[in-house]
Design an enzyme around this catalytic site. Structure first.
Site, mmCIF file in Angstrom:
data_model
loop_
_atom_site.group_PDB
_atom_site.id
_atom_site.type_symbol
_atom_site.label_atom_id
_atom_site.label_comp_id
_atom_site.label_asym_id
_atom_site.label_seq_id
_atom_site.Cartn_x
_atom_site.Cartn_y
_atom_site.Cartn_z
ATOM 1 N N GLU A 1 0.740 -1.253 -0.039
ATOM 2 C CA GLU A 1 -0.184 0.260 0.077
ATOM 3 C C GLU A 1 0.914 1.106 -0.052
ATOM 4 O OE1 GLU A 1 -2.626 0.104 3.442
ATOM 5 O OE2 GLU A 1 -3.085 2.358 3.258
ATOM 6 N N ASP B 1 -8.344 2.245 5.989
ATOM 7 C CA ASP B 1 -7.719 2.289 4.742
ATOM 8 C C ASP B 1 -6.917 0.956 4.097
ATOM 9 O OD1 ASP B 1 -8.912 4.315 3.841
ATOM 10 O OD2 ASP B 1 -6.932 5.686 3.757
#
Ligand code: TSJ
Length: 688
Positions: free
Chosen positions: A463, A540
């Protein structure tokens, strides 16, 4: 000398059980949580067989406060008469002879075998004690076994009868078998039965065995405690009493519709193309075939197959027969009803499977399981009978006026799927051409490893560009590739293949993996046998993990079922001393406390908010180094739970999502798709 004879037979029996204790892994796969649950399934399977033969319709499983478990059925009761050759009771044979199952059930309809089917004696061998009660012939019989260290013989004695089977003379009209055992904590790494593992499996067994009532009671937890886990708040004392909330938690599963109810359950919250699942049961060449199908407005196929009640997420010959049968019958139907013009080509199987939810349950002898996780049916002889039962079943149902509409809907859906297929093919060709042009650009994103052996290679999907950069510095270039993700990838739930292929982030991932996508996905072409998702331990990060898992589950399921997908677990905290003399990492709050205790006075704590905050060295030692990292494998042990979770988390049905997250947020286990995703929900987040 007759007692000598008894001793002799006794000794050979004990040698059998000793072998089990010597090498438990050979019989139950492992001595971890899976092996522990396996010895429970061995007992449950016996009761299920009795029900499948039509002699029992109730099974009760109970987990006790002391960690022991019992299983009871209302069947005929294990035979109690003395075996003429061995001079011991049927009960003793069942619990002391390996593979004793076959002895009694020659004339019965029994399909045990395969993954389970090593027999109740294995459970006995690996238990501290085991008690049996049999209600039969109007009376009650009892027998006990135990395992202990014999200091005189300097060896472990396993599953030894504490005495012969005794008739307690307690008169009863009841019939059935009750088995209660305590798993041996000197054998298993954990003896903690997991409520959610046990309840999921019993629920599944209830679906697979129409009309069978299965009750699970967990005395370790009250109804209210269970409820509180799901809701985060509890009732007042008066309310509790009314609800019987201080009683042990108990749940009952019974499905009159069997696998047809299973399909309804899987399709809960989806838009159905026809109101009721189609159901059929037939037999051919000694193979029992039962299936249920229902189409939804979704785009992917969802087939859950079972052989002898064991899930087969890796598929196999029964699935091939099933798919072939559906394609053949529906093409014939479309032609007969002039829904395909004489000169037009047939539909492809894929066209009929778009939005298909199906459960296939096959029962057969001598099953051969194959594949990476031994969950693929390897018997070629299963294919043709399944195919022909499916064709015969669908034909007879299509002939019923009540189902006319359903079959018309299926063909309509196939027509639209075929149209899109042709369009998608074009999009894909464009994507391919683009990809080859993109290859140079792709190099910029993907830091590919130099090694050429897929079985050794690892792909980290990281990520964020910043963490991606750190990972590139940290990696061992020979076998570790890094693919940084910019922002969130496309949520593919409810997306068609052409839309998926239009997404650049996913295209890069598909081409990095090198094995194609959808029905053309070929695991033999994979460039990496470990695909590791590395995202932050926040909302997230959780969402990105869910999106990627959904993508793999919907479009590369074999990647998941073969166990190639992993979640990397970065630490949440570092506990250290100013002078640099100590550095300890903690992966959750419990561990943080442990590490604080370990480090002693004068410590500092750093909380990592994201991967990007770590140095390359820290990322390497905590998350990437194969020797030290904390990876969790994502498997499809509970594909049904995964299916429900994805529909719930990623689809557009919002209601139920919060409760679902709360309910699952507290389980902290190790090996199914669900669990992985459960880990992240530690903070009880709802995403979106
Ligand atoms: F295996 C076991 F002992 F662990 C066990 C067996 C545990 C439980 C909970 C149930 C059973 C079990 C076995 N339930 N029902 C039976 N049935 C027989 O063993 C049985 C009874 C009668 C006859 C017969 O031919 O008369 C045959 C069988 C196999």
């Amino acid at each position: 000398m007759s007692s000598n004879h008894y001793d002799a037979s006794d000794i050979t029996i004990l040698e059998g059980l000793d072998a089990v204790r010597l090498r438990p892994g050979m019989y139950i796969g492992s001595t971890g949580p899976k092996g522990l649950h396996h010895i429970l399934w061995e007992i449950v399977d016996n009761a299920i067989d009795e029900a499948a033969n039509g002699f029992a319709d109730k099974i009760e499983v109970r987990i006790y406060k002391d960690g022991s478990v019992s299983v009871e059925d209302n069947g005929r009761g294990v035979p109690t008469d003395i075996h003429p050759k061995t001079h011991v009771s049927g009960v003793q044979v069942v619990f002391t002879q390996l593979h004793a199952g076959g002895k009694f059930d020659e004339h019965n309809y029994s399909f045990s075998g395969g993954l389970h089917g090593v027999g109740a004696s294995v459970t006995n061998a690996l238990s501290k004690w085991l008690k049996v009660r049999v209600w039969r012939n109007g009376t009650t019989y009892e027998m006990q076994f135990h395992s202990y260290y014999d200091s005189a013989k300097k060896k472990y004695e396993s599953g030894v009868p504490a005495g012969p089977l005794t008739d307690t003379r307690e008169k009863t009209k009841k019939h059935g078998t009750f088995v209660h055992f305590m798993p041996d904590d000197s054998v298993f790494s954990t003896v903690d039965f997991q409520l959610d593992t046990v309840s999921h499996r019993l629920n599944e067994l209830a679906f697979l065995n129409k009309g069978l009532t299965i009750t699970l009671t967990d005395e370790r937890i009250t109804r209210n405690e269970f409820k509180a886990e799901g809701e985060g708040e509890s009732e007042t004392a008066e309310q509790l009493d009314l609800l019987g909330a201080s009683e042990p938690y108990s749940v009952t599963y019974c499905y009159e519709g069997g696998i047809s109810d299973f399909v309804s359950y899987l399709n809960d919250g989806k838009t159905k193309l026809y109101p009721k699942p189609i159901y059929y049961k037939g037999e051919k060449d000694g193979i029992l075939v039962e299936f249920s199908i229902q189409h939804t407005s979704e785009f992917t196929e969802n087939l859950f197959s079972f052989v002898n009640n064991i899930p087969t997420p890796e598929g196999g010959y029964h699935e091939m027969g099933f798919r072939g049968g559906i394609t053949r019958m529906l093409n014939d139907y479309a032609r007969d009803n002039k829904l395909i013009k004489d000169k037009d080509a047939n539909f492809l199987g894929d066209d009929f499977r778009e939005g298909l939810t199906a459960v296939l349950s096959v029962k057969m002898k001598n099953v051969q399981f194959e594949g990476q996780t031994k969950t693929k049916l390897g018997n070629p002889e299963a294919r043709a009978p399944v195919d022909s039962v499916v064709v015969e079943g669908l034909r007879s149902i299509a002939a019923m006026p009540a189902f006319k509409k359903a079959f018309e809907e299926m063909v309509k859906k196939a027509q639209s799927a075929a149209r899109v297929r042709i369009a998608a093919r074009q999009a894909k060709d464009t994507a391919r051409a683009k990809n080859s042009l993109d290859n140079l650009m792709l190099v910029g994103k993907l830091a590919a490893c130099s090694g050429k052996k897929p079985e050794l290679n690892e792909l980290f999907i990281v990520e964020g560009d910043s963490a991606g950069g750190t990972a590139k510095q940290a990696r061992i270039r020979q076998f570790q590739s890094i693919l940084p993700l910019r922002g969130k990838p496309l949520n593919v739930e409810k997306k068609r293949l052409d839309q998926v292929l239009a997404n650049e982030e996913l295209r890069t991932l598909i081409s990095a993996l090198g094995a194609g996508i959808g029905n053309e996905f070929n695991p033999d072409k994979l460039n990496y046998h470990k695909v590791i998702i590395l995202s932050d331990a926040d909302q997230d990060g959780f969402h990105i993990r869910c999106i990627l898992l959904t993508f793999f589950f919907r479009y590369m399921r074999p990647l998941v079922s073969a166990g190639h997908v992993y979640i990397g677990m970065p630490p949440l905290y570092k506990v250290y001393k100013q002078n640099g003399s100590v550095e300890e990492y903690a992966y959750d709050d419990n561990e943080l406390q442990e590490k604080i205790d370990k480090v002693g006075r004068g410590y500092l704590i750093q909380r990592y908010k994201g991967l990007g905050e770590m140095s390359a060295e820290q990322l390497w030692e905590t998350t990437m180094d194969p020797a030290r990292r904390n990876l969790t494998q994502v498997t499809l042990e509970d594909a049904v739970a995964a299916e429900n979770m994805i529909t719930m988390l990623m689809g557009d049905k919002v209601e139920g999502r919060k409760e679902f997250l709360n309910r699952n947020a507290n389980f902290n286990k190790t090996d199914s798709f669900m669990d992985r995703v459960k880990l992240k929900k530690e903070d009880g987040n709802e995403e979106e």
